[in-house]
Each structure stands twice: as C-alpha cells, then as structure tokens.
Design a protein around this motif. Sequence first.
Motif, PDB file in Angstrom:
ATOM      1  N   PHE A  25      31.926  26.044  40.128  1.00  0.00           N
ATOM      2  CA  PHE A  25      31.792  24.903  39.131  1.00  0.00           C
ATOM      3  C   PHE A  25      33.147  24.932  38.208  1.00  0.00           C
ATOM      4  N   ASP A  26      33.694  23.727  38.250  1.00  0.00           N
ATOM      5  CA  ASP A  26      35.025  23.415  37.424  1.00  0.00           C
ATOM      6  C   ASP A  26      34.700  23.594  35.766  1.00  0.00           C
ATOM      7  N   ASN A  27      33.532  23.126  35.516  1.00  0.00           N
ATOM      8  CA  ASN A  27      32.946  23.096  34.145  1.00  0.00           C
ATOM      9  C   ASN A  27      31.479  23.612  34.092  1.00  0.00           C
ATOM     10  N   ALA A  28      31.428  24.434  33.356  1.00  0.00           N
ATOM     11  CA  ALA A  28      30.118  25.192  33.378  1.00  0.00           C
ATOM     12  C   ALA A  28      29.847  25.583  31.794  1.00  0.00           C
ATOM     13  N   LEU A  29      28.593  24.977  31.451  1.00  0.00           N
ATOM     14  CA  LEU A  29      28.023  25.075  29.923  1.00  0.00           C
ATOM     15  C   LEU A  29      26.605  25.716  30.136  1.00  0.00           C
ATOM     16  N   TYR A  30      26.684  26.849  29.770  1.00  0.00           N
ATOM     17  CA  TYR A  30      25.460  27.645  30.205  1.00  0.00           C
ATOM     18  C   TYR A  30      24.968  28.749  28.941  1.00  0.00           C
ATOM     19  N   HIS A  31      23.701  29.122  28.971  1.00  0.00           N
ATOM     20  CA  HIS A  31      23.186  30.300  28.153  1.00  0.00           C
ATOM     21  C   HIS A  31      23.333  31.414  29.159  1.00  0.00           C
ATOM     22  N   GLY A  32      22.948  32.755  28.427  1.00  0.00           N
ATOM     23  CA  GLY A  32      23.177  33.948  29.382  1.00  0.00           C
ATOM     24  C   GLY A  32      21.755  34.569  29.626  1.00  0.00           C
ATOM     25  N   GLY A  33      21.736  35.409  30.465  1.00  0.00           N
ATOM     26  CA  GLY A  33      20.574  35.725  31.231  1.00  0.00           C
ATOM     27  C   GLY A  33      19.581  34.736  31.933  1.00  0.00           C
ATOM     28  N   GLY A  34      18.313  35.256  31.825  1.00  0.00           N
ATOM     29  CA  GLY A  34      17.206  34.206  32.378  1.00  0.00           C
ATOM     30  C   GLY A  34      16.715  33.413  31.584  1.00  0.00           C
ATOM     31  N   GLY A  35      16.967  33.329  30.091  1.00  0.00           N
ATOM     32  CA  GLY A  35      16.424  32.371  29.197  1.00  0.00           C
ATOM     33  C   GLY A  35      17.258  32.528  28.015  1.00  0.00           C
ATOM     34  N   VAL A  36      17.193  31.488  27.147  1.00  0.00           N
ATOM     35  CA  VAL A  36      17.549  31.494  25.707  1.00  0.00           C
ATOM     36  C   VAL A  36      16.861  32.383  25.098  1.00  0.00           C
ATOM     37  N   GLY A  37      17.801  33.169  24.251  1.00  0.00           N
ATOM     38  CA  GLY A  37      17.198  34.188  23.332  1.00  0.00           C
ATOM     39  C   GLY A  37      17.174  35.544  23.809  1.00  0.00           C
ATOM     40  N   GLN A  38      17.190  35.598  25.309  1.00  0.00           N
ATOM     41  CA  GLN A  38      17.284  36.907  25.836  1.00  0.00           C
ATOM     42  C   GLN A  38      18.400  37.741  25.559  1.00  0.00           C
ATOM     43  N   THR A  39      18.210  39.176  25.836  1.00  0.00           N
ATOM     44  CA  THR A  39      19.423  40.060  25.752  1.00  0.00           C
ATOM     45  C   THR A  39      20.778  39.573  25.877  1.00  0.00           C
ATOM     46  N   PRO A  40      21.058  38.940  27.239  1.00  0.00           N
ATOM     47  CA  PRO A  40      22.371  38.572  27.617  1.00  0.00           C
ATOM     48  C   PRO A  40      22.879  37.380  27.017  1.00  0.00           C
ATOM     49  N   ASP A  41      22.057  36.723  26.226  1.00  0.00           N
ATOM     50  CA  ASP A  41      22.144  35.415  25.738  1.00  0.00           C
ATOM     51  C   ASP A  41      23.165  35.638  24.317  1.00  0.00           C
ATOM     52  N   TYR A  42      23.741  34.489  23.869  1.00  0.00           N
ATOM     53  CA  TYR A  42      24.532  34.635  22.495  1.00  0.00           C
ATOM     54  C   TYR A  42      23.474  35.081  21.421  1.00  0.00           C
ATOM     55  N   TRP A  43      24.110  36.062  20.563  1.00  0.00           N
ATOM     56  CA  TRP A  43      22.707  36.501  19.357  1.00  0.00           C
ATOM     57  C   TRP A  43      22.312  35.617  18.696  1.00  0.00           C
TER      58      TRP A  43
END
Length: 463
Positions: free
Chosen positions: A152-170
């Motif tokens: 993907f040339d451009n990617a806008l995404y949250h972390g992990g498997g869902g918004v608010g999960q541990t890998p996502d932005y605090w």
Amino acid sequence: MKFGNNLFFKFFVLVLIFSSCKDRNTVEKKKANDFERPNVIFIITDDQGYGDVGFHGNTIIKTPNIDALAAKSTELTNFHVGTTCAPSRAGLMTGRNSNRNNAWHTIGGCSILNEEEQTISEVFQENGYATAMFGKWHLGDNYPFRPHDRGFDNALYHGGGGVGQTPDYWNNDYFDDTYFRNGIPEKFEGYCTDVWFNETIKYIEDQADKPFFAYLALNAPHGPFNVPQEYLDMYADANLTDTQKRFYGLISNVDDNIGKLFKYLETSGKLENTILIFTTDNGTAAGIGKKNGLTTGYNANLRGTKSSPYEGGHRVPFLIHWPKGNITSKNQKKSNDLVAHVDILPTFATLCKLEYTPKNYLDGTDVSQVFQSNTKLEDRMLVVDTQRLQWPKKDRNSCVMQGEWRLVNGDELYNIETDISQTENLSDKFPERVKNMQVFYDEWWKSTEADMHYASIPLNTPN
C-alpha cells in the motif's frame, strides 16, 4: 561527422525514428490501458453478519444506502469468509487460507501475515495502480508486516484488532482519535468511521494519473460499540438489548457513509468505471441477543454466529457494482455459486487485467465468470475453520463446503438448500458424500501443515 555510405545513414535514421515511435506507442498504450482499467474500492466491515442488513430481510436495522446498492448490484448469495477477522483479511489479501500464513488467530502473534506471502495490494501496485488502505489492518503492527510494507502506497490505520486495543494508540475511543499514516501517528477530529470514509474520498480526489485500489477495511461494528448518540437514538424503541442497539447504530453510521461515498462517485463521474464491493469479515458478533428470556435480533435463519463453523459464522453479504464492466443488477442480480474470500485476488487479477503469477499455492481460484449471466462454476470444495489456538489443530471447528453441502466437524452433513438452519444431520443417509468430503479435508490439511510457521519480528532494523 560524415557518413561514407548514404544508404547506411538513411537506415540509421529510420531505426531511430522507428525506435522512437515504438517507445512512444508503448508509453501511450500503457497510459491508455491504465485509464481503461477500473478503479477498485473494496469495503469490508468488521463483525457484521449475513442478517445485519435490510436487504436480507432484517426489518429492524436501518441500512437504506446498502439496500439501494444491493438493488443496483450483483450479489453473491453463497459467499464465505473466515469465521473471525484476521483469518478473513489474510485470505482476502493472499488467496490462501489463514492456516497457511500465520493468521489463524487474532492475538498471540498469530495474526501476523508471514513475510513471504504475496498480497493483492502488491499485485495491484506492480501493475501500475495507486494503492491505499483505510481502517483496520490486523495483519501485523511491526515492520515488515505493516500495510505500507505490504503493497500500500498510502495507509491510514489503527493498531491491533480494534480501536482502543493494546496495540492501538493510547486512549483511542472512536472519537477524535490518533491513527497511523504510513506508521506515523496523526491526530484526527471526528468519529472513526467518518474519518475512514472522508480520508478515502480525499484520496480518490487526488488520483488523476492512474487507476487506484482502495481497501476500506472498517473497524465498525466491532466492539466496544461506542457510537454517536444520534445513531443510538435511532433504535431507542427497538426490541433489542442495549448492546444490539449500539451495534445496529454502528452499522447505520456505516450505511450513511456508504451513501456519501456512492454519491461522490456519481457526481465526480468515477462511478461508471469503479468496481465497488461491499462485504463483511465474519458472522454477526452482536446481532443476536437475549432480552426477557427471548432471542432478539435477526440472523436470516442461519445457525451460528461469529467463530462458528456453521453457516452463520462464515456466510456473509457480498455486493459488487461495476457499470462499465456490466456487473450490475441488470446483468445478473444474484449468483448462488460457492465463492469465498480466497477467490478475490485471482478473480480481480482477471477483472482488472493484471499481470499475475501466484508465488504460492492458492486455495482460491478465478471466479470472474460468475458475474456473467447464465454461467456456473465447476463443482469444487473449500474449507473454513476456526482455530483461535497458539498452533492449529486438525479437525477443530471445521467446515467443508461443496455447493449447497456442508460437512461440519467431520460427522455432521447438511444441505443448506433444503435446510438453511442446519437442523437435520444427513450423514447417515449420504455416507459416500461424507467420506469424499472428509478425504478432501484430510488432503487439504496435510497441504496446509507444510506451510505453517510463525512470523518473526526483526529487532535489529531501523524500520
């Protein structure tokens, strides 16, 4: 400089002219082909089941824009994915069952798409398409597994498997969150689903020089079911649990955004040559509930929900709309051929005339003929299962599919043409069919075992 041979000089000039014309024609032909090729927008929601749309008979949910799209589109009524999110995304990306590529789970390092896998985004990218994804990736948060590492040339995404999960932005909570743009945190105002669609439209507006492949992978209606109040209020009086009301509200917000996207494509003139797909990643997660001892919600009479090997766990809506390619309701309203997420990559390589030679064995195949009227696929078998273990286990939550037949867990045989709710086990009446389908499963499993291995995250890289 003098040429002693005038004939040679003329020949030299002709060669230069011919080469120049050939190069120019090649470039012009490539540009022409680029503009003839369709754009692709692939929308996939998270945890929305077969019955969580109005056009499948749900009289409570409000999805007028998706229903309107269904009325204009060809629908695959026998379309299947994995029974949970990361396995579905891995199959879609690669044309290969998730057990082969280390995405058989959603946690524990077992949702990382192995590095040697060839992705649909890489195939589009290598064929001159602009590529972008928005929303939920869930196939690796570290280099070299992030979406912008995978074509993907451009990617806008949250972390992990869902918004608010541990890998996502605090502290992300669906509202005014911080997402990652090609790995760099960026703050946004607004509701998550609105952001994904708004950014997709902005991206499309900027694509003028070549066709694009936009993968719009929503986190909605996945939990934690945070939803704008206006969408919750839409279901205030519905006979649903509070969780179901929030779940339906999330879907109605998606529906409004699909309407906005469709209107933009119409007014911008891009609709005619854009392949627009709507589907989901597994059976319903919260569409069925219990209230006052009674079942609430609607599952189109399917047995099972998310993570189930029964039909309700992996049969999902699939709409495709492409006017210039004659893929609309006018050409063929519905096809009941057996099709799955693993068929997407080889099929779209054909639809978009991409140069594509698979680097790995595919579970999927090119099914582009199903979009033509009065055509049928050859009989075949496919497997879907639910592992959710640290290492896959044979015979666990398996379903072998062949046309309208389903062999569940090796000893339950159903014909969903006559028994959509899978209430009558026909294994004793058709022992030979059970045997043949189990043989296919055993051979399939053996072939996946050869591919099974964990992904390794490199720790000594500047990336």
